[in-house]
Scaffold this active site. Structure first.
Site, PDB file in Angstrom:
ATOM      1  N   LYS A  35       0.879  -1.242   0.084  1.00 28.03           N
ATOM      2  CA  LYS A  35       0.095  -0.088   0.142  1.00 28.03           C
ATOM      3  C   LYS A  35       0.930   1.124  -0.067  1.00 28.03           C
ATOM      4  CE  LYS A  35      -0.342  -0.190   5.026  1.00 28.03           C
ATOM      5  NZ  LYS A  35      -1.158  -0.930   6.107  1.00 28.03           N
ATOM      6  N   ARG A 133     -11.150  -0.311  14.357  1.00 27.22           N
ATOM      7  CA  ARG A 133     -11.059   0.283  13.267  1.00 27.22           C
ATOM      8  C   ARG A 133     -12.067  -0.382  12.275  1.00 27.22           C
ATOM      9  NH1 ARG A 133      -5.084   1.437  10.771  1.00 27.22           N
ATOM     10  NH2 ARG A 133      -5.740  -0.995  10.061  1.00 27.22           N
ATOM     11  N   TYR A 265      14.116  30.468   8.942  1.00 26.89           N
ATOM     12  CA  TYR A 265      12.767  30.878   9.491  1.00 26.89           C
ATOM     13  C   TYR A 265      12.880  31.210  10.925  1.00 26.89           C
ATOM     14  CZ  TYR A 265      11.182  30.762   4.557  1.00 26.89           C
ATOM     15  OH  TYR A 265      10.947  30.895   3.164  1.00 26.89           O
ATOM     16  N   MET A 313      10.958  24.784   2.742  1.00 28.28           N
ATOM     17  CA  MET A 313      10.467  24.145   1.822  1.00 28.28           C
ATOM     18  C   MET A 313      11.345  23.393   1.002  1.00 28.28           C
ATOM     19  SD  MET A 313       7.347  25.038  -1.075  1.00 28.28           S
ATOM     20  CE  MET A 313       6.523  25.831   0.215  1.00 28.28           C
TER      21      MET A 313
END
Ligand SMILES: *Cc1c(COP(=O)(O)O)cnc(C)c1O
Length: 372
Positions: A35, A133, A265, A313
């Site tokens: 998956k 679940r 940042y 980023m």
């Protein structure tokens, strides 16, 4: 040469698959879990190698993932473990994908679909034995009655999934196994013996929980070379697997920063000494977790170098003051090993306060893939 890429060793993946098979023995089938694009290792390439290695089953999460594998020429049985939405059911039939059915209502619906097609369709049933679940929560009588009346389905498998497989400080896994075994007996009394009984994933295999091997196991993480850390009084891990993926980038710039200079940042890092700062072409858009800001490491020329400042980023900044050979253009190992120095998905996860799964699944789309 790519700005940023992952190198995936299909030989290592094959070795990991065989290591799993060795632990469970020849009488237990192994259904590798592919998956999420094989935990970002590339589901098509991984599937073809596993097909060549003799696997009989693969498992994915949704029909679309199964269709991709079929269209690439995979002939193995494919188990679709997650979705079972009405719009997907035609694809399940058309592409010979085997669904996991999660409730008695869905079982009835799928039986009606099989009847309308005048076919017998295979399926696996999932029991919720404590995961809370997906999965059937019903009494054994209800389960047996519903399974027996689904006459157009071939009940090929019965499965469950553990909530705490690597946690040996709780009884939850044992409780789940007992519930599962009780359901198997109830089905047997109703004359139903699904040949594939599967409960366990990687941790079950790695820690040798034999009672939970059933007749098939569903390892994901272990195929990619990892074993989730255990809690409590765990048996010694029996499984010998190694990471199949390394993740590399490049040093795009090196510069000298005076003592006291801020980096990145938010100015979250300040040079406490004259610092050689390396700027690396990898950022959160590539999958470097923002949470490793000021906490993570990378390997440069065989040395571990700390990430300083915030992950941005497209870039990270690292302290190269103690990495004498570093030069612009050098390879940076974001995840992997250089000689004896190792920094893998578990290390990144620990630095980020997350789990290795999210580190692997988080590797971004723009990261090129190279198979070696
Ligand atoms: C993801 C998944 C697995 C594989 O789990 P790992 O911990 O990666 O081995 C097995 N079964 C189910 C139902 C899953 O969702």
């Amino acid at each position: 040469m790519y700005r940023i890429c992952v190198e995936i060793s299909l030989d290592q993946l094959a070795a990991n698959y065989h290591a799993v098979q060795k632990v469970v023995g020849p009488d237990v089938a192994v259904a590798p879990v592919l998956k999420a694009d094989a935990y970002r290792h590339g589901s098509v390439e991984v599937a073809h190698r596993l097909q060549a290695e003799g696997a009989h089953w693969l498992a994915v999460s949704n029909a679309e993932e199964g269709v991709v594998l079929r269209e690439s020429g995979i002939r193995l049985r494919i188990l679709v473990m997650g979705d079972f939405l009405p719009p997907e059911r035609d694809a399940l039939v058309e592409y010979s994908l085997t669904p996991v059915i999660h409730s008695l209502e869905r079982l009835k619906e799928y039986d009606r679909l099989a009847e309308s097609l005048e076919r017998t369709l295979p399926c696996h049933l999932k029991l919720d034995t404590g995961m809370g679940r997906l999965g059937i929560r019903a009494t054994c009588e209800e389960l047996a009655a519903a399974a027996a009346s689904a006459r157009h389905l071939h009940l090929e498998g019965l499965m469950t999934h553990f909530a705490s497989a690597a946690d040996f400080s709780t009884r939850q896994t044992t409780d789940q196994i007992v519930q599962f075994e009780t359901a198997v007996q109830a089905l047997e009394q109703a004359g139903l013996r699904p040949p594939l009984l599967h409960l366990g994933s990687s941790a079950t295999v790695a820690y040798g929980i034999r009672r939970a091997f059933g007749t098939m196991v569903r390892p994901g993480l272990a195929i990619y070379g990892y074993v989730a850390p255990s809690k409590g009084d765990a048996p010694r891990a029996e499984l010998d697997v190694q990471p199949a993926l390394t993740w590399n980038s490049r040093l795009v710039e090196i510069k000298e920063m005076p003592e006291g200079a801020y980096v990145g940042y938010g100015a979250t890092w300040r040079a406490g000494r004259r610092t050689r700062l390396g700027i690396v072409a990898a950022g959160y858009a590539d999958g470097i977790p923002h949470a490793v800001s000021n906490r993570g490491k990378v390997i440069v020329d065989g040395y571990l170098a700390p990430i300083v400042g915030a992950v941005s980023m497209d870039l990270i900044t690292v302290d190269l003051t103690d990495v004498p050979p570093a030069r612009v253009g050098d390879r940076v190992t974001l995840l992997g090993r250089e000689n004896s120095v190792r920094w893998d998905a578990d290390d990144i996860a620990a630095a980020a306060g997350t789990i290795s799964y999210t580190v692997l699944c988080g590797i971004g789309n723009r990261v090129k893939r190279v198979y070696i």
